[in-house]
Design a protein around this motif. Structure first.
Motif, PDB file in Angstrom:
ATOM      1  N   MET A   1       9.143   9.371  19.338  1.00 29.53           N
ATOM      2  CA  MET A   1       9.082   9.469  20.780  1.00 29.53           C
ATOM      3  C   MET A   1       9.568   8.151  21.389  1.00 29.53           C
ATOM      4  SD  MET A   1       5.829  10.464  23.031  1.00 29.53           S
ATOM      5  CE  MET A   1       5.735  10.080  24.712  1.00 29.53           C
ATOM      6  N   THR A   2      10.331   8.266  22.446  1.00 28.88           N
ATOM      7  CA  THR A   2      10.857   7.098  23.145  1.00 28.88           C
ATOM      8  C   THR A   2      10.642   7.269  24.642  1.00 28.88           C
ATOM      9  OG1 THR A   2      12.536   6.795  21.443  1.00 28.88           O
ATOM     10  CG2 THR A   2      12.919   5.716  23.550  1.00 28.88           C
ATOM     11  N   THR A   3      10.180   6.212  25.315  1.00 25.66           N
ATOM     12  CA  THR A   3       9.971   6.238  26.761  1.00 25.66           C
ATOM     13  C   THR A   3      10.843   5.169  27.402  1.00 25.66           C
ATOM     14  OG1 THR A   3       7.676   6.909  26.419  1.00 25.66           O
ATOM     15  CG2 THR A   3       8.252   6.070  28.591  1.00 25.66           C
ATOM     16  N   LEU A   4      11.671   5.573  28.363  1.00 27.59           N
ATOM     17  CA  LEU A   4      12.521   4.657  29.124  1.00 27.59           C
ATOM     18  C   LEU A   4      11.979   4.571  30.538  1.00 27.59           C
ATOM     19  CD1 LEU A   4      15.975   6.140  28.059  1.00 27.59           C
ATOM     20  CD2 LEU A   4      14.683   4.343  26.912  1.00 27.59           C
ATOM     21  N   THR A   5      11.751   3.362  31.049  1.00 26.16           N
ATOM     22  CA  THR A   5      11.184   3.179  32.381  1.00 26.16           C
ATOM     23  C   THR A   5      11.993   2.134  33.157  1.00 26.16           C
ATOM     24  OG1 THR A   5       8.981   3.608  31.491  1.00 26.16           O
ATOM     25  CG2 THR A   5       9.091   2.564  33.653  1.00 26.16           C
ATOM     26  N   SER A   6      12.308   2.451  34.407  1.00 23.78           N
ATOM     27  CA  SER A   6      12.964   1.498  35.312  1.00 23.78           C
ATOM     28  C   SER A   6      12.172   1.437  36.609  1.00 23.78           C
ATOM     29  CB  SER A   6      14.398   1.932  35.636  1.00 23.78           C
ATOM     30  OG  SER A   6      15.201   1.904  34.502  1.00 23.78           O
ATOM     31  N   TRP A   7      12.248   0.309  37.310  1.00 24.32           N
ATOM     32  CA  TRP A   7      11.531   0.159  38.572  1.00 24.32           C
ATOM     33  C   TRP A   7      12.298  -0.780  39.493  1.00 24.32           C
ATOM     34  CZ3 TRP A   7      10.320  -4.898  39.287  1.00 24.32           C
ATOM     35  CH2 TRP A   7      10.225  -5.691  38.153  1.00 24.32           C
ATOM     36  N   VAL A   8      12.010  -0.655  40.787  1.00 20.86           N
ATOM     37  CA  VAL A   8      12.565  -1.564  41.789  1.00 20.86           C
ATOM     38  C   VAL A   8      11.430  -1.972  42.719  1.00 20.86           C
ATOM     39  CG1 VAL A   8      13.345   0.316  43.305  1.00 20.86           C
ATOM     40  CG2 VAL A   8      14.397  -1.936  43.513  1.00 20.86           C
ATOM     41  N   ASP A   9      11.341  -3.259  43.019  1.00 21.53           N
ATOM     42  CA  ASP A   9      10.300  -3.805  43.884  1.00 21.53           C
ATOM     43  C   ASP A   9      10.965  -4.270  45.181  1.00 21.53           C
ATOM     44  OD1 ASP A   9       7.838  -4.719  44.718  1.00 21.53           O
ATOM     45  OD2 ASP A   9       7.957  -6.593  43.590  1.00 21.53           O
ATOM     46  N   TYR A  10      10.444  -3.818  46.325  1.00 19.63           N
ATOM     47  CA  TYR A  10      11.103  -4.102  47.599  1.00 19.63           C
ATOM     48  C   TYR A  10      10.090  -4.150  48.734  1.00 19.63           C
ATOM     49  CZ  TYR A  10      10.654   0.945  48.363  1.00 19.63           C
ATOM     50  OH  TYR A  10      10.157   2.206  48.523  1.00 19.63           O
ATOM     51  N   LYS A  11      10.503  -4.746  49.855  1.00 20.38           N
ATOM     52  CA  LYS A  11       9.685  -4.783  51.067  1.00 20.38           C
ATOM     53  C   LYS A  11      10.283  -3.813  52.079  1.00 20.38           C
ATOM     54  CE  LYS A  11       8.107  -9.558  50.820  1.00 20.38           C
ATOM     55  NZ  LYS A  11       8.025 -10.831  51.545  1.00 20.38           N
ATOM     56  N   TRP A  12       9.401  -3.124  52.818  1.00 20.85           N
ATOM     57  CA  TRP A  12       9.875  -2.153  53.796  1.00 20.85           C
ATOM     58  C   TRP A  12       8.872  -2.013  54.927  1.00 20.85           C
ATOM     59  CZ3 TRP A  12       6.763   2.256  54.292  1.00 20.85           C
ATOM     60  CH2 TRP A  12       5.837   2.449  53.275  1.00 20.85           C
ATOM     61  N   ASN A  13       9.348  -1.512  56.046  1.00 19.12           N
ATOM     62  CA  ASN A  13       8.469  -1.080  57.126  1.00 19.12           C
ATOM     63  C   ASN A  13       8.905   0.335  57.484  1.00 19.12           C
ATOM     64  OD1 ASN A  13      10.677  -1.227  58.926  1.00 19.12           O
ATOM     65  ND2 ASN A  13      10.185  -3.319  59.516  1.00 19.12           N
ATOM     66  N   SER A  14       8.358   0.918  58.517  1.00 20.53           N
ATOM     67  CA  SER A  14       8.671   2.315  58.818  1.00 20.53           C
ATOM     68  C   SER A  14      10.100   2.510  59.307  1.00 20.53           C
ATOM     69  CB  SER A  14       7.693   2.868  59.851  1.00 20.53           C
ATOM     70  OG  SER A  14       7.797   2.124  61.053  1.00 20.53           O
ATOM     71  N   ASP A  15      10.788   1.429  59.675  1.00 19.50           N
ATOM     72  CA  ASP A  15      12.153   1.538  60.187  1.00 19.50           C
ATOM     73  C   ASP A  15      13.229   1.321  59.135  1.00 19.50           C
ATOM     74  OD1 ASP A  15      11.253   2.004  62.806  1.00 19.50           O
ATOM     75  OD2 ASP A  15      11.070  -0.153  63.160  1.00 19.50           O
ATOM     76  N   LYS A  16      12.990   0.396  58.190  1.00 21.89           N
ATOM     77  CA  LYS A  16      14.058   0.063  57.257  1.00 21.89           C
ATOM     78  C   LYS A  16      13.523  -0.633  56.010  1.00 21.89           C
ATOM     79  CE  LYS A  16      14.951  -4.316  59.542  1.00 21.89           C
ATOM     80  NZ  LYS A  16      15.935  -5.167  60.193  1.00 21.89           N
ATOM     81  N   VAL A  17      14.372  -0.720  55.011  1.00 20.84           N
ATOM     82  CA  VAL A  17      14.111  -1.548  53.840  1.00 20.84           C
ATOM     83  C   VAL A  17      14.492  -2.969  54.225  1.00 20.84           C
ATOM     84  CG1 VAL A  17      14.830  -2.053  51.486  1.00 20.84           C
ATOM     85  CG2 VAL A  17      14.442   0.316  52.183  1.00 20.84           C
ATOM     86  N   ILE A  18      13.543  -3.879  54.136  1.00 20.96           N
ATOM     87  CA  ILE A  18      13.767  -5.256  54.575  1.00 20.96           C
ATOM     88  C   ILE A  18      14.484  -6.076  53.500  1.00 20.96           C
ATOM     89  CG2 ILE A  18      12.631  -7.371  55.313  1.00 20.96           C
ATOM     90  CD1 ILE A  18      10.346  -5.479  56.351  1.00 20.96           C
ATOM     91  N   SER A  19      14.013  -5.984  52.263  1.00 21.94           N
ATOM     92  CA  SER A  19      14.637  -6.750  51.183  1.00 21.94           C
ATOM     93  C   SER A  19      14.290  -6.140  49.839  1.00 21.94           C
ATOM     94  CB  SER A  19      14.188  -8.211  51.220  1.00 21.94           C
ATOM     95  OG  SER A  19      12.799  -8.300  50.972  1.00 21.94           O
ATOM     96  N   VAL A  20      15.132  -6.412  48.865  1.00 22.05           N
ATOM     97  CA  VAL A  20      14.874  -6.019  47.476  1.00 22.05           C
ATOM     98  C   VAL A  20      14.443  -7.280  46.746  1.00 22.05           C
ATOM     99  CG1 VAL A  20      15.827  -5.043  45.380  1.00 22.05           C
ATOM    100  CG2 VAL A  20      16.583  -4.177  47.590  1.00 22.05           C
ATOM    101  N   LEU A  21      13.263  -7.242  46.140  1.00 26.93           N
ATOM    102  CA  LEU A  21      12.727  -8.418  45.463  1.00 26.93           C
ATOM    103  C   LEU A  21      13.274  -8.542  44.046  1.00 26.93           C
ATOM    104  CD1 LEU A  21       9.081  -8.033  46.748  1.00 26.93           C
ATOM    105  CD2 LEU A  21      10.910  -9.462  47.703  1.00 26.93           C
ATOM    106  N   ASN A  22      13.205  -7.467  43.268  1.00 24.64           N
ATOM    107  CA  ASN A  22      13.752  -7.464  41.913  1.00 24.64           C
ATOM    108  C   ASN A  22      13.682  -6.052  41.343  1.00 24.64           C
ATOM    109  OD1 ASN A  22      11.057  -7.143  41.182  1.00 24.64           O
ATOM    110  ND2 ASN A  22      10.791  -9.278  40.637  1.00 24.64           N
ATOM    111  N   SER A  23      14.171  -5.918  40.138  1.00 24.46           N
ATOM    112  CA  SER A  23      14.078  -4.643  39.418  1.00 24.46           C
ATOM    113  C   SER A  23      13.924  -4.965  37.940  1.00 24.46           C
ATOM    114  CB  SER A  23      15.311  -3.777  39.674  1.00 24.46           C
ATOM    115  OG  SER A  23      16.459  -4.386  39.146  1.00 24.46           O
ATOM    116  N   GLY A  24      13.543  -3.966  37.180  1.00 26.23           N
ATOM    117  CA  GLY A  24      13.340  -4.195  35.759  1.00 26.23           C
ATOM    118  C   GLY A  24      13.279  -2.899  34.989  1.00 26.23           C
ATOM    119  N   ALA A  25      13.064  -3.032  33.686  1.00 26.02           N
ATOM    120  CA  ALA A  25      13.017  -1.868  32.813  1.00 26.02           C
ATOM    121  C   ALA A  25      12.205  -2.197  31.576  1.00 26.02           C
ATOM    122  CB  ALA A  25      14.419  -1.450  32.419  1.00 26.02           C
ATOM    123  N   SER A  26      11.744  -1.142  30.917  1.00 31.56           N
ATOM    124  CA  SER A  26      11.063  -1.313  29.643  1.00 31.56           C
ATOM    125  C   SER A  26      11.390  -0.127  28.747  1.00 31.56           C
ATOM    126  CB  SER A  26       9.551  -1.442  29.826  1.00 31.56           C
ATOM    127  OG  SER A  26       9.011  -0.225  30.289  1.00 31.56           O
TER     128      SER A  26
END
Length: 90
Positions: A1-26
């Motif tokens: 069995m193999t599990t692939l995981t990706s993620w993105v960390d970001y800041k947002w408010n109800s109007d827009k995405v403000i910034s992307v902090l980072n992303s990663g995988a395991s």
């Protein structure tokens, strides 16, 4: 069995995405016949979505022959707190 995981960390408010902090995988791989590495791409954003992308490079032995099994996983989150993604064979 193999599990692939990706993620993105970001800041947002109800109007827009403000910034992307980072992303990663395991990778969690319990199969001794499979080797997987990850290539994490630079995250990006639009006004309403933040994206992260990872290329998983896999190789395995199948019936005595080496086989490549590369996948591209893209994940996103939006300014309303929803998320999604896809994984496709390359």
């Amino acid at each position: 069995m193999t599990t692939l995981t990706s993620w993105v960390d970001y800041k947002w408010n109800s109007d827009k995405v403000i910034s992307v902090l980072n992303s990663g995988a395991s990778v969690r791989n319990w199969n001794p016949g499979v080797s997987i590495s990850e290539d994490i791409r630079k995250p990006w954003k639009t006004s309403t979505r933040a994206y992260g992308q990872t290329i998983f490079k896999g190789s395995m032995v199948w019936k005595g022959t080496g086989v490549r099994t590369d996948k591209k996983q893209t994940v996103w989150g939006n300014n309303k707190g929803k998320q999604g993604g896809s994984i496709v064979k390359m």
